[in-house]
Design an enzyme around this catalytic site. Structure first.
Site, short mmCIF file in Angstrom:
data_model
loop_
_atom_site.label_atom_id
_atom_site.label_comp_id
_atom_site.label_asym_id
_atom_site.label_seq_id
_atom_site.Cartn_x
_atom_site.Cartn_y
_atom_site.Cartn_z
N TYR A 173 0.83 -1.20 0.00
CA TYR A 173 0.00 0.00 0.00
C TYR A 173 0.87 1.26 0.00
CZ TYR A 173 -3.55 3.34 1.65
OH TYR A 173 -4.39 4.41 1.80
N LYS A 177 1.08 4.03 -2.98
CA LYS A 177 0.72 5.43 -2.72
C LYS A 177 1.90 6.37 -2.97
CE LYS A 177 -3.62 5.08 -1.68
NZ LYS A 177 -4.61 5.57 -2.67
#
Length: 308
Positions: A173, A177
């Site tokens: 993640y 990002k």
């Protein structure tokens, strides 16, 4: 300027628009007069159990309030599906003015337990999904620019604190990002020549993702600093013509505070004593001194002492 005038006649595609932040963005955009194309295949937090019910509910809510909206089917990471969404949007409404890349899933695990499948799935939705719609939208805008049409394209991407500083158990993640930030900056550089801006938001909000990380989803009655709706006015402004001067930036949204994040910049350094190439033997002492620590420990950095 009235609320309706900010985005009047502008058409916006929102991925992940069925729940949480995406739903809030869609309703806010519509309240400002935008025509909204809602894309959300309605997956569970880990990417399973597809159901377009949440997206349809958002479309119905916007229409019920007198706005204009339609479904944009397909996964955000599906190359052909996003190409079709852009093409259908333009053929239906005659234009495309902005996209909001918000779709995402979570499969948290520390690195030694993370599977290849989970890594690929998270980057596929977050990073590839952001690129896929961006690429098709930019191709449309570049073609319009070349044909002499005025272009005021807006791209709003979604990053997070994990993308800015990392987070234990969220390597996939966080990497996705962080990659979105770099993609945003490059898109801003390239899109400037044909009238397109690109920015990213980093909202602090109570969502399914924060709940999965043990941070809760409690939103107090009345105004709450964790309400996902706090980020949506920023999205509306970034999708408007007003924001055309603003590009390549990351905006952190913390309750009612909007923070322009500073990019990586040159930090402390030391120079090789020889005046030529660095010597590996001098790097340890040189970096300790540059960072304010000294031989015998790293106490100046708040770390335990290191004996030598």
């Amino acid at each position: 300027m009235t609320q309706k005038n900010l985005l009047e006649d502008r058409v916006v595609i929102v991925t992940g628009g069925g729940r949480g932040l995406g739903r809030s963005h869609c309703l806010e955009l519509a309240a400002h007069g935008a025509t909204v194309v809602v894309n959300d295949i309605g997956v569970s937090l880990d990417g399973g159990q597809a159901d377009d019910g949440p997206a349809q509910e958002v479309v119905d809510t916007i229409r019920g309030a007198g706005g204009t909206a339609m479904l944009g089917p397909g996964s955000a990471s599906d190359w052909d599906a996003m190409g079709d969404v852009v093409a259908t949007t333009v053929s239906t409404f005659g234009r495309l003015d902005a996209i909001v890349n918000n779709a995402g899933i979570l499969r948290d695990s520390v690195i030694v337990n993370l599977t290849e499948q989970d890594w690929d799935a998270v980057l596929d939705v977050h990073l590839k999904g952001t690129f896929t719609l961006t690429r098709h939208a930019c191709a449309h805008w570049r073609s319009a620019h070349k044909s002499g049409q005025p272009v005021r394209g807006r791209i709003v991407n979604t990053t997070s604190g994990a993308g800015l500083a990392g987070n234990v158990g969220q390597s996939a993640y966080s990497a996705a990002k962080a990659g979105i930030i770099a993609l945003t900056q490059v898109t801003a550089m390239e899109g400037a020549r044909y009238g397109v801006t690109a920015n990213a938001i980093s909202p602090i909000a109570a969502t399914r993702m924060t709940a999965s990380a043990g941070l809760g989803t409690e939103v107090s009655e009345g105004w709450s600093p964790l309400d996902p709706e706090n980020a949506s006015p920023v999205v509306a402004w970034l999708c408007s013509e007003q924001s055309g001067w603003f590009t390549g930036q990351v905006l952190r949204i913390d309750g009612n505070e909007l923070i322009a994040m500073e990019p990586w910049r040159t930090g402390r350094s030391f120079v090789a004593q020889s005046g030529e190439r660095l010597d590996a033997a001098e790097i340890d002492l040189g970096m300790r001194q540059a960072l304010g620590a000294f031989p015998g420990g790293l106490a100046a950095l708040g770390s335990p002492a290191v004996s030598r």
